[in-house]
Design a protein around this motif. Structure first.
Motif, mmCIF file in Angstrom:
data_model
loop_
_atom_site.group_PDB
_atom_site.id
_atom_site.type_symbol
_atom_site.label_atom_id
_atom_site.label_comp_id
_atom_site.label_asym_id
_atom_site.label_seq_id
_atom_site.Cartn_x
_atom_site.Cartn_y
_atom_site.Cartn_z
ATOM 1 N N SER A 36 0.809 -1.218 0.000
ATOM 2 C CA SER A 36 0.000 0.000 0.000
ATOM 3 C C SER A 36 0.843 1.268 0.000
ATOM 4 C CB SER A 36 -0.934 0.006 1.210
ATOM 5 O OG SER A 36 -0.197 -0.047 2.430
ATOM 6 N N MET A 37 2.114 1.175 0.407
ATOM 7 C CA MET A 37 2.951 2.375 0.447
ATOM 8 C C MET A 37 3.637 2.666 -0.880
ATOM 9 S SD MET A 37 4.755 -0.398 0.904
ATOM 10 C CE MET A 37 4.119 -0.819 2.526
ATOM 11 N N LEU A 38 3.521 1.770 -1.865
ATOM 12 C CA LEU A 38 4.192 1.986 -3.137
ATOM 13 C C LEU A 38 3.550 3.131 -3.915
ATOM 14 C CD1 LEU A 38 4.962 -1.590 -4.533
ATOM 15 C CD2 LEU A 38 6.348 -0.137 -3.037
ATOM 16 N N LYS A 39 4.401 3.931 -4.552
ATOM 17 C CA LYS A 39 3.941 5.043 -5.374
ATOM 18 C C LYS A 39 4.293 4.848 -6.851
ATOM 19 C CE LYS A 39 4.605 8.324 -1.556
ATOM 20 N NZ LYS A 39 5.333 9.565 -1.116
ATOM 21 N N GLY A 40 5.104 3.845 -7.142
ATOM 22 C CA GLY A 40 5.592 3.643 -8.500
ATOM 23 C C GLY A 40 4.493 3.285 -9.486
ATOM 24 N N GLN A 41 4.758 3.574 -10.761
ATOM 25 C CA GLN A 41 3.819 3.250 -11.832
ATOM 26 C C GLN A 41 4.366 2.189 -12.779
ATOM 27 O OE1 GLN A 41 2.213 6.693 -13.839
ATOM 28 N NE2 GLN A 41 2.138 7.895 -11.946
#
Length: 479
Positions: free
Chosen positions: A156-161
């Motif tokens: 849930s903390m990932l921001k990558g695309q």
């Protein structure tokens, strides 16, 4: 040992993790090593109770607004060794060796699957000269025994695309989708009786083996399935009792060995030995191309009194081993050459209470995966046994519109003057699970050349490792 190899830091980290025992189910030490790395370099990190690790490196100055990249691999390896190898995978380091352009481990599997991903990730995080967006390294545990870490990890903390999965074994081939799968356990209760006779140890050995996803289309013999056939064929010719069965090491590896403990009446000894010779010749002829070193070893242990299966239970055991499906079940009609559905009988064990067969089921079509699993259930329950599944994971579906794929193909063409191959594979990757958790991710799987993974013949190309490293640097810099 590897200090002369390039890229230096990739092979430095590969050698460091090769010193740490990290077979599936034994990943605490290598997980802690990655955490120590993060602390020493001042990166934020998360280590969960399953030993999954996430390490974050914030974007370079000026690239804070660029889409982040997730670099992903798994910490565990398949641990197999040659018969006379004394290495203890729970405590010992691997013995790395160089042969020309190839790196291997003496007497054991190398763990290039997926140690090279860990080495790449740590070296990329350490590379200060690299211009990069936010890098999020996700290292999971127990991939080889059912993608267990990927199933449990909180992302849930990932921001990558963009997701670069580093768990592939052919340079220049970008994977864009893969099969889903599950593990099925077929358990049949057994009872024994005391009997006397001449004991024999019969061992099917020398088989080629390999990865049950990547090599299932090679039509290689499976020692467990072949043992079931042997028992069934012997049953037509001779009366015998089963005292023991043991075969295979990993459910996702094609079994290379299976050992049978049989008991026969003294007057049947010579006939049994002759029958084994005959069946050996038949099997060697059938598998001359795929398994040229196949052999059946028979050792006479002598007259004794011992436990053997009661006839009714022996009948069930032989029926199960002879009739469980194995190998390719369906091929894709959409993608030429792609296996759609298969299963592999990876482990068999007969103890005082049960016969257990562990199968790895794979399919890019969910309903066909369920149908094969139900077939295993029906046969097992028909024989009075219990069937249960674990490690069920989804397929990774092809993404029609992918900026990641477009950019990576463009960069590859610029660097090498040709287009990479885009493929779907039958082997299972963690991408399907990760994309269920983070549907925004645009994913590709890639890696350097490796061969014979999950076997003692595993090899990693040194020059390919260098080229893929240089390509990754370019992708991260320009994506």
């Amino acid at each position: 040992m590897l200090e002369s190899l390039k890229p230096e830091r990739v092979f430095y980290y590969f050698e460091e993790i090769s010193k740490i025992p990290h077979g599936s189910g034994n990943t605490k030490a290598i997980s802690d090593y990655c955490v120590t790395f993060a602390k020493e370099h001042g990166f934020s990190y998360i280590q969960d109770k399953w030993n999954n690790v996430i390490i974050i490196k914030e974007a370079s100055i000026g690239r804070e607004q660029d889409a982040g990249i997730v670099l992903q691999g798994h910490l565990d390896m398949v641990t197999v060794k040659e018969e006379n190898c004394t290495i203890d995978f729970a405590t010992d380091s691997l013995c790395l060796c160089i042969d020309g352009d190839e790196l291997y481990a003496k007497g054991t599997s190398l763990g290039g699957d997926d140690g090279i991903a860990v080495a790449y990730a740590l070296a990329l995080l350490e590379e200060d000269s690299l211009s990069h967006p936010r890098l999020e390294v996700v290292l999971t545990v127990d991939e080889e025994i059912g993608l267990l870490g990927a199933t449990e990890i909180d992302l849930s903390m990932l921001k990558g695309q963009y997701l670069l999965n580093l768990d592939s074994e052919e340079e220049g081939i970008f994977l864009t989708s893969c099969a889903g799968g599950l593990r099925g356990d077929c358990v049949i209760p057994v009872l024994y009786l005391e009997s006397e006779g001449v004991a024999y140890q019969i061992k099917l050995t020398g088989l080629t083996g390999g990865h049950s996803g990547a090599e299932i289309d090679k039509e290689r013999a499976n020692a467990i399935k072949l043992a079931g056939r042997l028992l069934s064929e012997l049953e037509q010719e001779i009366s015998y009792g089963i005292c023991g069965i043991q075969g295979g090491e990993k459910d996702n590896a094609i079994a290379t060995e299976c050992e049978l403990q049989l008991l026969v009446e003294e007057q049947e000894s010579q006939r049994l030995e002759k029958l084994i010779q005959t069946r050996t010749s038949v099997y060697q002829a059938e598998y001359a191309i795929s398994d040229p070193n196949l052999r059946i070893e028979i050792v006479k242990k002598g007259f004794c009194t011992t436990k053997r299966l009661q006839p009714a239970y022996q009948m069930k055991v032989v029926y199960l081993l002879a009739n469980l499906p194995n190998g390719i079940q369906n091929r894709s009609l959409d993608i030429p050459g792609l296996v759609e559905t298969s299963l592999n009988l990876g482990i068999v064990n007969l103890n005082l209470e049960n016969l257990t067969v562990v199968a790895s089921v794979r399919s890019s079509v969910r309903t066909r995966k369920e149908a094969i699993s139900n077939q295993l259930r029906y046969i097992t329950e028909f024989l009075g046994g219990v069937y249960h599944t674990r490690g069920d994971y989804p397929a990774w579906e092809y993404r029609k519109n992918s900026r990641l794929r477009e950019v990576m193909v463009e960069i590859y063409k610029e660097k090498y003057g040709k287009e990479p191959l885009l493929q779907a594979i039958h082997a299972g990757l963690e991408c399907g699970i990760l994309l269920e958790k983070c549907p925004q991710l645009d994913a590709i799987s890639l890696g350097p050349d490796m061969k014979d993974i999950h076997t003692t013949r595993e090899r990693l190309s040194i020059s390919s490792t260098k080229r893929v490293w240089e390509y990754l640097i370019e992708v991260i810099a320009r994506l």
